[in-house]
Every structure is written in C-alpha cells, then in structure tokens.
Scaffold this active site. Structure first.
Site, PDB file in Angstrom:
ATOM      1  N   GLU A  56       1.138  -1.400  -0.123  1.00  0.00           N
ATOM      2  CA  GLU A  56      -0.091  -0.183   0.111  1.00  0.00           C
ATOM      3  C   GLU A  56       1.114   1.032  -0.409  1.00  0.00           C
ATOM      4  O   GLU A  56       2.278   0.813   0.449  1.00  0.00           O
ATOM      5  CB  GLU A  56      -0.730   0.642   0.749  1.00  0.00           C
ATOM      6  CG  GLU A  56      -1.374   1.560   1.401  1.00  0.00           C
ATOM      7  CD  GLU A  56      -2.491   0.977   2.790  1.00  0.00           C
ATOM      8  OE1 GLU A  56      -3.247   0.176   3.312  1.00  0.00           O
ATOM      9  OE2 GLU A  56      -3.794   2.023   2.372  1.00  0.00           O
ATOM     10  N   CYS A 253      -6.525   0.924   2.667  1.00  0.00           N
ATOM     11  CA  CYS A 253      -8.003   2.474   2.886  1.00  0.00           C
ATOM     12  C   CYS A 253      -7.482   2.930   1.597  1.00  0.00           C
ATOM     13  O   CYS A 253      -8.633   4.064   1.539  1.00  0.00           O
ATOM     14  CB  CYS A 253      -7.167   2.803   3.651  1.00  0.00           C
ATOM     15  SG  CYS A 253      -7.344   1.930   6.274  1.00  0.00           S
ATOM     16  N   ASN A 384     -12.159  -3.020   0.305  1.00  0.00           N
ATOM     17  CA  ASN A 384     -11.217  -2.943   1.526  1.00  0.00           C
ATOM     18  C   ASN A 384     -11.871  -3.647   2.272  1.00  0.00           C
ATOM     19  O   ASN A 384     -12.198  -4.813   2.830  1.00  0.00           O
ATOM     20  CB  ASN A 384     -10.300  -2.299   1.617  1.00  0.00           C
ATOM     21  CG  ASN A 384      -8.847  -2.443   2.545  1.00  0.00           C
ATOM     22  OD1 ASN A 384      -8.445  -3.121   2.461  1.00  0.00           O
ATOM     23  ND2 ASN A 384      -9.181  -1.220   3.157  1.00  0.00           N
ATOM     24  N   GLU A 385     -11.969  -2.981   3.629  1.00  0.00           N
ATOM     25  CA  GLU A 385     -12.195  -2.892   4.631  1.00  0.00           C
ATOM     26  C   GLU A 385     -14.082  -2.099   5.020  1.00  0.00           C
ATOM     27  O   GLU A 385     -14.017  -1.230   5.660  1.00  0.00           O
ATOM     28  CB  GLU A 385     -11.504  -2.384   5.899  1.00  0.00           C
ATOM     29  CG  GLU A 385      -9.878  -3.269   6.399  1.00  0.00           C
ATOM     30  CD  GLU A 385      -9.129  -2.603   7.116  1.00  0.00           C
ATOM     31  OE1 GLU A 385      -9.748  -1.574   7.870  1.00  0.00           O
ATOM     32  OE2 GLU A 385      -8.432  -3.314   8.386  1.00  0.00           O
TER      33      GLU A 385
HETATM   34  O1  AHR Z   1      -2.390  -1.177   6.675  1.00  0.00           O
HETATM   35  C1  AHR Z   1      -2.900   0.128   6.898  1.00  0.00           C
HETATM   36  C2  AHR Z   1      -3.563   0.131   6.929  1.00  0.00           C
HETATM   37  O2  AHR Z   1      -4.632  -1.067   8.174  1.00  0.00           O
HETATM   38  C3  AHR Z   1      -5.007  -0.669   5.652  1.00  0.00           C
HETATM   39  O3  AHR Z   1      -4.675   1.028   4.704  1.00  0.00           O
HETATM   40  C4  AHR Z   1      -6.507  -0.722   5.488  1.00  0.00           C
HETATM   41  O4  AHR Z   1      -6.824  -1.671   5.198  1.00  0.00           O
HETATM   42  C5  AHR Z   1      -6.194  -1.637   7.395  1.00  0.00           C
HETATM   43  O5  AHR Z   1      -7.008  -0.805   7.990  1.00  0.00           O
END
Ligand code: AHR
Length: 667
Positions: A56, A253, A384-385
């Site tokens: 990321e 995120c 994602n989340e």
């Molecule tokens: O890895 C950091 C963050 O942690 C990522 O962006 C997210 O998916 C998680 O909450």
C-alpha cells in the site's frame, strides 16, 4: 605466549564457571517434549499463493519509496504548487519564475513552470528537496528529464546535485533544442561524485530567454531491471527475496479514499506518466499526530507497473478495487446502487487490461505500454475494509456481473476491520451465503492475541469460501516509536500464529503481513515489514518470519502432534509441518514461547529414509524487545546450522523464545 593471569582474572573465571554450572543445571532440568510427524500422511495441499505480500502507498511506500523518482512535486500539481521547491537567486525579478495553469488543454496535469529571464548575468533557479532529501550514490548515473516548450530560445538548464552542506556532488547541463509552441521531452545524464543520503537538486536557468517546463524528473540508473523511470531495486529485491505467492495492491484504505472523489481509480494510473492525474494521498491527512503534508500520489507507480512488479517477482497479482464506498471511518460516502455502474465497469475493464486481447480497448493499452502478453489475472478484491449491509448490497451487484462475464475470476471480499465482533459475524455469514472466492480477514492485534489464537482455523468450515489473511501484524502494547514496534516479541507471536495458518492450509490459502514498507523519515503507521531510508533497507524480525514461511512452504501439510494433539500453544509450544514433494523434503516449524529451553524430540513417522543430517534454521533473540535497525540490520536474522537425524528422530534443545525450522531430506 600465555598471558600472565591476574587475581582479578581468576576471580572472573570462577564466577563464569559458577554461572555455567547453574546454566547447565538449568539446561538439564529442561522439559522434554515429543512431537510425532506423520510425514507420509499428506493432508491439505498448500496453495502456491499461500504466503504473499501486501503493498500500500502508506509510509512513503510509493512516492518517496519504491518509485525511484527523486524529484518531489515534479509537475507542480500539489495543492501548493511550489511545495518541495525553493527559489534560488539573490535577485529574482517579479514574474520570472511563474506557475501557469492550462486546465482546459491538459486537465490531468494543468500546471507548469514558466521561466522568463532577461538578464544573462542574473542567475535564478529552483531547488528541489526530494522526498526527505534525495539518496545519491557516488559513481552512479542520474537521468534528468523534462517536458518543455521554448518560447524564446537562450536559456539552458544547469543541474546541480548538492549535499547537505551545499557542496556540488554532480552536475549536468541541458540545452533545449526545439523552439515553438509544441511540448517536447528532453533528457540528460550525469554522474554523482559523492554519496549523500539527503541531497537536493538545483536547477539553474542560465542565459536569457523564455521557456515553459513541466515534469522535472531525476531517476538513478540502477532501478529494478534498469527500467528507465522504474522502481528502487533494493526495495524490490527485498520482495523478490521473499518469493511471495501473490501481491495485493494498491491498498488498503487508499482504495477507499477518505471520500469517493479521492478513491483509487486505476484508469487514472495507466498510460503516459505525464497524463496521470496526481491526487492527495489519504495518509497525508489521516493521522494528526503524524502529519505528512507533502504526501501525494503521482501514480508513477500505476496499475501497469503493479502488474509488471507482480510478474517480475513471480507473484500472482491481486488488485483491490473500490466497491462504491469511501472509508467508513471517514466520510462513509456511498455511491447509490443505481450509480454503481462506473465502479463495476472499472472492474470489467481492469480484467480486460490485464487479460484481454491486444485488439480490445484496454488490452491494446497494455500492449502499447510494453506488455502485449496478458498478465493472467485470476482474482481481484471488491472493497477493502468495508462492512455492513451497504457493502453486501454492493458486493452482490459486482458478483453477479463478474460471475456472469468472468466465472474464472475469484472474488476476494472484505470481512471488515476486525476478526471478531458483530460486524465480522454478520459479514462472515453473508459472504459464505454469497459463496465468494475468498474472505479477507484483518487482524491488527497484540502479540498475546496472536499467541492465543493459533487454533483460530482448526474448526473453521472446510467447505465454504477460503480465507485470505489479508492484513495482520502483532502490535506490541505501549510502544509508540515506529521502528521499535517491530520487536522480536511481536514477530515470534506472529510465527506462532502462522503455524495455525499452515496447519489449516485447506482453509487459509493466502496470507500477507501489513503494511509492507515504511520510510524512517515519513511513516504514519507501524509496525511494518521493511524499513527504508533514502539509500538503505532492512528487514524486521517479522520480515524474516515471513520469509522463512514463504520460502519453505512445502506442497502439502503433514500432521504434527504432541500428546496426540495439534500443537497450538500447549506449554508455550506451537508447531506445524509440511512436505515439499518435488524436493523430497520435510519442513518442520516450531516455536518455543517459553523463558526456558525445551528439549524437542521430533519423531519422523515415515517409510522413507531421512538423511543423517538436517538443516536447522533458527530465528531468535535474547530479548523480546530486541529489534533490527539501520545500525544493526541483521541483529535478528535466520542462522543455519546442521542437526543430526538418528533413528528417524531429531533431538533439539529449543532455546527460549525461538522459532525453528528443520529441513529434512527424505529418500
Ligand atoms: O495497513 C494499513 C491500513 O490498515 C490499511 O490501509 C487498512 O486496510 C487497514 O486498516
């Protein structure tokens, strides 16, 4: 000559002897534990994707990190157009260094610099500070490039790399040739005379004339595979050394965006770099306690480069796309269901970009970018989340279309931010009903959580969707200094937990630690797998845990029992075992999470003949708080020795708080 012994020396000797005696006694009094490994009883197959990585753009992961561009804000598109730049010169006439905006002509890259200089004696210029400085290596070639249109000829660019004291450590010149209204690209190269971790680039405008400039860029020649405009080779090498089964990208995120407008849109990250529209990086503003006002996404590392990276390191690509929802911790904005088309179409077009024929619209672009062969995309994430019924409603729409048009593509779906609780239970149930390909579980938890959940998957549903442990890391409590969070206590807890993933490889078919990279001068989130500065990288203890699993995954699980049971924390011991069929090798992993040594008797139940010696790989530290660092990058690293195999048994004194891997050849 034997040195003369002083009384003090003798006293010291006696003391050491006494300590050794107590230590020996301690060793003799150690517990013995017998493990049986049913090496001929192959159970679950290990998916080739089992151990992967998650990239990321956080912690200066891409811009300022793996993307080797050294110039920050090269196209003046940051909110403050001259952020990262400083004007040079004692007497800068008003308007001689101006930022212009051609938003109608080039909406993706509207701003450029206009230099209008009438006085050849008056030296003016701009200095770029790089991303927390520029890492420059002595003797290396640096390639400067720029887009320009010369309205009034007569200016030449004098390029100067300067060290922290302002000394010149490399210089070059660029004389623009073409004249007129057409934008041109020009390039020049020069060598650095010194190494400097925090250099800066001066661009002086010499002579008199008028010129427009954009995309001022500087790359080292030693990028990964020597690709111009490519990636930092040392950082990619760290990934390649892990032999990851997959790479998940670009987030995290960052996929969601703080609001929908700033979500990650892959189509804006492909094609010529100068046409990729820069946006603010969400980690710029996310944490007030770790502000990063100069954190943007130039998308020099875009989806083509992600796919190429995956291919280079032999990993399956796993892109994650926005599901029509922005981050639910931030704006929680949602695209209405009847406007989800754009989002679904992005997925379909991405599949075409990765796999489509070169005569299709997106396949053609892939070919034009230099990769006519497909990237063989087999899976992708939707969201994602994300969580809640809103997520499920949207996911259903995506799934219907993807299943109908690309039944061979597996969908990875989110189970939210936590591995338990109401949200998780709801999603877990719904995703199983929906029969998605993979359920993406995230656990950022204390080391204690990892130790006490090594049996998490022992009783999971074996028939439903597979599990993807997409993001996890042990977060040591009460440690707030980023690099210190990556301590041995966290890493050994992860190693213990991973025995449970390996033992349940029929359920868990992919796993990746998170986040991957962190720049020591620009991180927002810790712990992280690999720390970097402008010139160096080091692997954390967790990195070596991951690497040991990924490079010794085997092809099938074989049962490993103590007292007739799987070993998942009883008496502080954790273990799993696999077999690598093509290599005829048995791989035994064991964690001793005790402050005392334990004598392990590893009995191999096999009709085959083990070799007389096995490889023993040990990862340990004397202190759970111990870390690796730039000064001591291998303080904790795997140490390989040999160990005897007698009567199909290995006897090993397992040191306190240690992770062992035994590799036994079976004939
Ligand atoms: O890895 C950091 C963050 O942690 C990522 O962006 C997210 O998916 C998680 O909450």
């Amino acid at each position: 000559m034997i040195p003369h012994k002083t009384k003090k020396d003798m006293k010291g000797k006696h003391l050491i002897a006494a300590i050794l005696l107590v230590f020996n006694h301690h060793l003799q009094a150690q517990v013995t534990k017998t493990f049986t490994i049913q090496a001929d009883h192959l159970t679950a197959k290990i998916a080739p994707t089992m151990w992967g990585v998650f990239f990321e753009d956080i912690n200066l992961g891409a811009d300022g990190g793996i993307y080797a561009e050294l110039v920050k804000n090269r196209s003046f598109e940051f909110a403050q157009p001259l952020m990262g730049w400083q004007k040079l010169g004692d007497n800068i006439p008003e308007g001689s260094l101006a930022i212009l905006n051609r938003s109608q002509e080039k909406p993706n890259n509207p701003r450029f610099l206009q230099v209008d200089s009438n006085d050849p004696q008056n030296k003016i210029g701009l200095q770029n500070e790089g991303f927390r400085g520029m890492g420059i290596k002595r003797g290396l070639r640096y390639d400067f490039s720029v887009w320009y249109r010369q309205l009034k000829p007569g200016l030449r660019l004098h390029l100067e790399l300067v060290d922290s004291a302002g000394n010149t450590i490399g210089e070059g010149f660029l004389e623009p040739e073409a004249i007129g209204n057409q934008w041109q690209r020009a390039q020049t190269s020069f060598h650095a005379t010194q190494t400097c971790p925090k250099a800066k680039l001066n661009v002086w405008f010499e002579g008199q004339g008028k010129i427009d400039l954009d995309m001022l860029s500087l790359f080292p020649e030693d990028t990964w595979k020597r690709r111009p405009g490519g990636l930092r080779a040392d950082m990619v090498q760290r990934l390649a050394d892990m032999k990851p089964g997959f790479i998940r990208f670009p987030g995290g995120c960052i996929v969601e965006g703080r609001e929908l407008a700033s979500r990650f849109q892959w189509k804006k990250t492909v094609g010529p770099v100068e046409d990729r529209q820069l946006i603010i990086n969400r980690w710029n503003t996310e944490f007030q306690h770790r502000p990063a006002p100069d954190y943007y996404q130039s998308f020099g590392l875009g989806f083509f480069e992600y796919f190429q990276l995956a291919e280079d390191i032999g990993a399956e690509p796993l892109p994650i796309l926005n599901c029509g929802m922005a981050c639910q911790f931030n704006s929680a904005e949602q695209a209405p269901l009847d406007e989800l088309n754009t989002y679904v179409q992005d997925v379909l077009d991405l599949i075409e970009f990765a796999n489509g024929d070169i005569h299709t619209q997106w396949g053609k672009l892939r070919a034009q970018m230099g990769h006519p062969a497909p990237f063989h995309l087999k899976m992708l994430g939707v969201g994602n989340e994300n969580w809640g019924p809103q997520y499920i409603e949207r996911l259903e729409l995506f799934k219907k279309v993807i299943d109908a048009q690309h039944p061979d593509i597996k969908i990875v779906a989110s189970s939210g931010t936590d591995p338990d609780g109401e949200r998780f239970d709801f999603l877990n149930r719904k995703l199983r009903e929906l029969q998605v390909g993979f359920i993406d579980e995230h656990y950022y938890r204390s080391p204690e959580w990892f130790l006490s959940h090594a049996n998490r998957y022992d009783n999971y549903d074996r028939m439903g969707p597979k599990v993807f442990a997409g993001e996890y890391a042990g977060h040591p409590p009460q440690v707030t200094d980023g690099p210190l969070e990556n301590n041995w206590g966290a890493a050994i807890a992860e190693a213990a937990f991973l025995t449970g993933l390996e033992r349940n490889a029929d359920v868990v078919q992919m796993a990746s630690y998170a986040p991957l990279f962190a720049h020591i001068d620009g991180w927002q989130w810790a712990p992280d797998l690999i720390w970097v500065d402008n010139l160096r990288t080091y692997g954390t203890p967790s990195y070596y845990v991951q690497q040991l699993y990924a490079t010794n995954k085997g092809t099938a699980v074989v049962p490993m029992l103590a007292d007739g049971q799987a070993v998942s924390g009883q008496e502080g011991l954790y273990a799993s075992s696999t077999i690598d069929q093509p290599n005829g090798e048995l791989l035994i992993k064991v964690v001793n999470y005790n402050h005392k040594p334990v004598r392990g008797m590893f009995k191999l139940e096999t009709g085959k003949k083990p070799t007389k010696e096995a490889d023993q790989i040990l990862l340990t530290a004397t202190d759970l708080k111990a870390v690796n660092s730039f000064d001591d990058p291998e303080h904790i690293h795997p140490q390989t020795t040999k160990i005897a195999v007698k009567d199909k048994t290995i006897v090993a004194d397992l040191q306190p708080y240690s992770f062992y891997l035994f590799k036994v050849k079976l004939k």
